[in-house]
Design a protein around this motif. Structure first.
Motif, short mmCIF file in Angstrom:
data_model
loop_
_atom_site.label_atom_id
_atom_site.label_comp_id
_atom_site.label_asym_id
_atom_site.label_seq_id
_atom_site.Cartn_x
_atom_site.Cartn_y
_atom_site.Cartn_z
N VAL A 13 -1.20 -2.61 -9.69
CA VAL A 13 -1.32 -4.04 -9.51
C VAL A 13 -2.23 -4.71 -10.41
N VAL A 14 -1.66 -5.60 -11.29
CA VAL A 14 -2.50 -6.47 -12.35
C VAL A 14 -2.68 -7.61 -11.92
N ASP A 15 -3.62 -8.07 -11.65
CA ASP A 15 -3.94 -9.32 -11.37
C ASP A 15 -5.42 -9.86 -11.43
N SER A 20 -5.85 -11.21 -4.20
CA SER A 20 -4.29 -10.99 -4.45
C SER A 20 -4.38 -9.32 -4.80
N GLN A 21 -5.19 -8.50 -5.45
CA GLN A 21 -5.04 -7.25 -5.61
C GLN A 21 -5.20 -6.66 -4.09
N ASP A 22 -6.28 -7.08 -3.48
CA ASP A 22 -6.49 -6.41 -1.98
C ASP A 22 -5.34 -6.66 -1.14
N ALA A 23 -4.65 -7.80 -1.14
CA ALA A 23 -3.37 -8.02 -0.13
C ALA A 23 -2.30 -7.06 -0.59
N MET A 24 -2.18 -7.12 -1.76
CA MET A 24 -0.76 -6.28 -2.30
C MET A 24 -1.33 -4.75 -1.92
N ARG A 25 -2.51 -4.15 -2.26
CA ARG A 25 -2.75 -2.97 -1.99
C ARG A 25 -2.71 -2.68 -0.23
N ALA A 33 0.77 5.33 -4.01
CA ALA A 33 -0.71 5.42 -4.40
C ALA A 33 -0.83 4.11 -5.22
N VAL A 34 -1.78 3.10 -4.88
CA VAL A 34 -1.86 1.73 -5.40
C VAL A 34 -3.04 1.82 -6.33
#
Length: 488
Positions: A13-15, A20-25, A33-34
């Motif tokens: 995840v590139v942000d 936003s990173q945490d939400a996608m994780r 594996a994120v």
């Protein structure tokens, strides 16, 4: 920057926004594996050290934009599947960037968790299919028996992994009848409509149908129809031709073409517009797609399984869903009951999820107390299995010992449990209601089991209080529980 050490497919995840990173994780870490990166430079460092299956990249970042970075990725790491996330609403601008960077899919903000998860699953599956195809082509040139053996082995593993028996449930669950019907129709090329609340397991049922069908050796792809406007949905499903619009620099095969010979799962079909419904109906009737900007129609051979949480018959009556399309997709209708209507399934599902979460978190051997299982079975679970998993993940994270107590769950679950317990209909939904046939003794046992379970749940599995209320000794209560097959 972090490096993954897992057998799961890796997603980067590139942000530049940590939230936003945490939400996608949180959305993806059940299946993948994120890894995360705050920008292009950090992402490059990850890619140089780690094999990544899928990149989820935000478009607007300081320095290099998402599309510009993914152009570089296309050149240096061509096997990585690239997905762009953007707040832009101009479809032509989006598609221009997508074609320049060879992007697999674009997702508009605000993204929907189910759609994001489905997109990444599709991307990983597409990458795997491409790798398998390349490998099998090499094997075909050298050894046809090897090819046949490998294909048969892969198919056998997939059939086992997605077998109807792998859908977790208790003996006598209402899901038994649903799975039995689904298994009967899976081997025939009937379209299917799966009804059920969000998080109840519609996708799992659709996958089981695919792998129980003659199409199991081909692709299973899915799309959330509620997640994008018509123009983007048509391009995603039916494809587009080079030059169809500004920025269409190359042909883009849609999901129907990628799934040729296999199954297309259209989630939340009840949210589609009347205009899109006309286009979809034509595809299903004529068994061919016409890519956006295309002159020729492309024949496709797919089975469509659609799903929705909506009452489609009511939407037909309200003029919001085409009647002819409804009958086209509803060759057979399957209804997945919500978790609150199959209380007996909560314990086995919770135990299965506990094992999965504990493995992901590196915890060895945690278990639920009797009180905890009682609390879980008394809560109505409006978010169904998805909510149950999130609560179990929270509980595992907050618990130190081997036994996970009820206090580790959120106040919502504890208050919901204390507020009302279960009514007779819910208990019937758990597989312990009064049977409509059988001997008098069998039917009386069912009534007794229902009363015992209701009392145990209401009293949070306190056997002393339960025995006292029902006029039994503790020994007598335990004997009845053992005879009637009640856990605890």
């Amino acid at each position: 920057m972090d490096i993954a050490n897992t057998a799961l497919p890796t997603v980067l995840v590139v942000d530049d926004e940590v939230r936003s990173q945490d939400a996608m994780r949180r959305t993806l870490d059940e299946d993948f594996a994120v890894l995360t990166a705050g920008g292009a430079a950090e992402a490059r460092a990850v890619l140089e050290q780690q094999e990544v299956s899928v990149i989820l990249c935000d478009q607007r970042m300081p320095g290099l934009s998402g599309v510009a970075f993914l152009k570089e990725v296309r050149e240096r790491w061509p096997d990585t599947v690239r997905i762009i996330i953007s707040g832009y609403t101009d479809a032509e601008d989006l598609i221009t960037g997508i074609n320049e960077a060879g992007i697999y899919q674009y997702i508009l903000k605000p993204w929907i968790p189910n759609h994001l998860l489905a997109a990444v699953r599709n991307a990983v599956e597409a990458q795997g299919l491409q790798r398998d195809t390349n490998r099998l082509h090499l094997e075909l040139r050298s050894s046809t028996p090897v090819l046949r053996e490998r294909a048969a082995s892969n198919l056998a593993q997939a059939r086992q992994a997605f077998d109807f028996g792998r859908i977790e449930r208790a003996p006598g669950s209402p899901l038994d009848a649903v799975c039995e019907l689904a298994a009967r129709v899976a081997r025939y090329d009937l379209s299917a409509l799966v009804l059920g609340e969000s998080g109840s397991g519609k996708e799992l049922l659709a996958r089981a149908m695919h792998y129980a069908s003659p199409r199991a050796g081909k692709a299973f792809v899915m799309e959330n129809c509620a997640a994008m406007p018509d123009s983007l949905l048509e391009s995603e499903l039916f494809g587009h031709k080079r030059g169809a619009f500004t920025g269409a620099f190359e042909d883009h095969p849609g999901l129907f073409q990628r799934a040729n010979g296999g199954t297309v799962f259209l989630d939340e079909i009840g949210e589609t517009s009347p205009a899109f419904q006309v286009r979809l109906l034509r595809v299903l009737q004529e068994r061919e797609v016409r890519p956006v900007g295309g002159v020729r129609a492309v024949p496709v051979d797919v089975r469509v399984i659609a799903a929705t949480h909506r009452d489609l018959e009511q939407r037909v009556r309200d003029g919001l869903f085409r009647e002819d399309l409804y009958y086209r997709i509803a060759g057979v209708t399957l209804t997945v009951p919500p978790l609150r209507e199959r209380v007996g399934d909560i314990a086995p599902i919770a135990l299965r999820l506990l094992g999965d979460v504990a493995s992901e978190f590196g915890r060895i051997g945690p278990s639920f107390s009797e009180e905890t299982l009682g609390v879980l079975m008394a809560y109505p679970w409006p978010g169904n299995v998805r909510e149950l998993r999130n609560e179990i993940a929270r509980a595992v994270a907050l618990s130190e010992g081997e036994k996970i107590g009820a206090q580790a769950f959120s106040a919502r679950v504890l208050q919901g449990q204390a507020a009302g317990g279960l009514d007779t209909a819910e208990l019937k939904g758990g597989g312990i209601g009064i049977p409509q046939s059988g001997t008098l003794a069998e039917r009386l046992d069912a009534i007794e089991a229902m009363i015992l379970r209701e009392t145990l749940l209401r009293l949070r599995w306190n056997k002393t209080r339960t025995a006292k209320e029902l006029g039994l000794s503790r020994v007598g209560l335990r004997a009845k529980m053992a005879r009637l097959g009640l856990q605890g």
